[in-house]
Design an enzyme around this catalytic site. Structure first.
Site, PDB file in Angstrom:
ATOM      1  N   MET A  86       0.812  -1.227   0.000  1.00 36.07           N
ATOM      2  CA  MET A  86       0.000   0.000   0.000  1.00 36.07           C
ATOM      3  C   MET A  86       0.842   1.271   0.000  1.00 36.07           C
ATOM      4  SD  MET A  86      -2.926  -1.239  -0.294  1.00 36.07           S
ATOM      5  CE  MET A  86      -4.093   0.063   0.068  1.00 36.07           C
ATOM      6  N   HIS A 105      -4.444  -5.531  -9.208  1.00 41.27           N
ATOM      7  CA  HIS A 105      -5.385  -4.484  -8.814  1.00 41.27           C
ATOM      8  C   HIS A 105      -6.810  -5.046  -8.888  1.00 41.27           C
ATOM      9  CE1 HIS A 105      -6.873  -0.430  -8.249  1.00 41.27           C
ATOM     10  NE2 HIS A 105      -7.754  -0.667  -9.212  1.00 41.27           N
TER      11      HIS A 105
HETATM   12  C1  GRF Z   1      -5.801  -7.363  -3.147  1.00 44.67           C
HETATM   13  O1  GRF Z   1      -7.166  -7.143  -3.259  1.00 44.67           O
HETATM   14  C2  GRF Z   1      -5.071  -6.722  -4.296  1.00 44.67           C
HETATM   15  O2  GRF Z   1      -5.844  -6.617  -5.448  1.00 44.67           O
HETATM   16  C3  GRF Z   1      -4.770  -5.349  -3.780  1.00 44.67           C
HETATM   17  O3  GRF Z   1      -4.511  -5.521  -2.412  1.00 44.67           O
HETATM   18  C4  GRF Z   1      -5.196  -6.674  -1.932  1.00 44.67           C
HETATM   19  C5  GRF Z   1      -4.207  -7.520  -1.210  1.00 44.67           C
HETATM   20  O4  GRF Z   1      -4.789  -8.576  -0.512  1.00 44.67           O
HETATM   21  N1  GRF Z   1      -3.671  -4.777  -4.515  1.00 44.67           N
HETATM   22  P1  GRF Z   1      -3.866  -9.646   0.226  1.00 44.67           P
HETATM   23  O5  GRF Z   1      -3.009  -8.896   1.242  1.00 44.67           O
HETATM   24  O6  GRF Z   1      -3.034 -10.337  -0.796  1.00 44.67           O
HETATM   25  O7  GRF Z   1      -4.819 -10.577   0.908  1.00 44.67           O
END
Ligand code: GRF
Length: 210
Positions: A86, A105
């Protein structure tokens, strides 16, 4: 063999899917900008080395990215996989790793770049939704798309059910694309052309769960 680093900030379910896929590449390490990310536990359980680089401890984005860059160089990384990471990466970092960073994404790009994609899909009343694996460029969620998982939005769907179903698709398509890169089925050339099975890729491979 392709040396892979996975960058995370949260729960890491995509990291888990990548670990479980037994890729032909080697997951060398996992970097998190959050010390309490559950993804770190997942990595440790699979004996993958981890590094926490807290962005808060650096004066600016570039300083944080420099430390990350050095760690990736130390690990001799070929492919950087963002899995729920993030942080927006600096232009300098993205250009240093041009053609070597992937992201997933939760929308059918180019639709719904940015946050809250499920809510926005519901607000618009779209029939289709899904997720996209793409190369990372300096512009947010705008690099070439390699694969998309597509689902049908049902009348009974809400943000939670969409998030869950999109996640399932992510866990299917992300390991697949990473494996295509490890095996050479997808290649990113220096001039920016992306080859899929030796031909220029004009649109993402679609996986439909309709
Ligand atoms: C996912 O929904 C992805 O598309 C986004 O962040 C989320 C990550 O989920 N970029 P996780 O930590 O892999 O469970």
């Amino acid at each position: 063999m392709t040396n892979i680093a996975i960058l995370v900030s949260g729960s890491g379910s995509n990291l888990q899917a990548l670990i479980d896929a037994n890729l032909s590449g080697h997951i060398v390490g996992v970097i998190s900008n959050k010390p309490d990310a559950y993804a770190l536990e997942r990595a440790k359980k699979s004996d993958i080395q981890t590094r926490v680089i807290e962005h808060k401890q650096y004066p600016n984005r570039e300083a944080f990215d420099d430390v990350m860059n050095q760690q990736l160089l130390d690990w001799n990384i070929d492919l950087v996989v963002l899995a729920g990471f993030m942080r927006i990466l600096s232009a300098k970092f993205v250009s240093a790793w041009h053609g070597k960073i992937l992201n997933i994404h939760p929308s059918l790009l180019p639709h719904y770049k940015g946050m809250h994609t499920h809510q926005r899909v519901l607000n618009t009343g779209d029939v289709y939704h899904g997720c996209t694996v793409h190369y990372v460029t300096a512009e947010l969620d705008a690099g070439q798309a390699l694969a998309q998982g597509v689902l049908n939005v049902k009348h009974c769907d809400d943000v939670r059910s969409l998030a869950q179903r999109v996640h399932q698709l992510e866990h299917m398509i992300y390991p697949q694309v990473v494996e295509w890169i490890c095996s050479g089925k997808i290649k990113h050339l220096d001039d920016g052309t992306v080859l899929y099975q030796h031909k220029a890729m004009t649109q993402p491979v679609q996986f439909c769960q309709l």
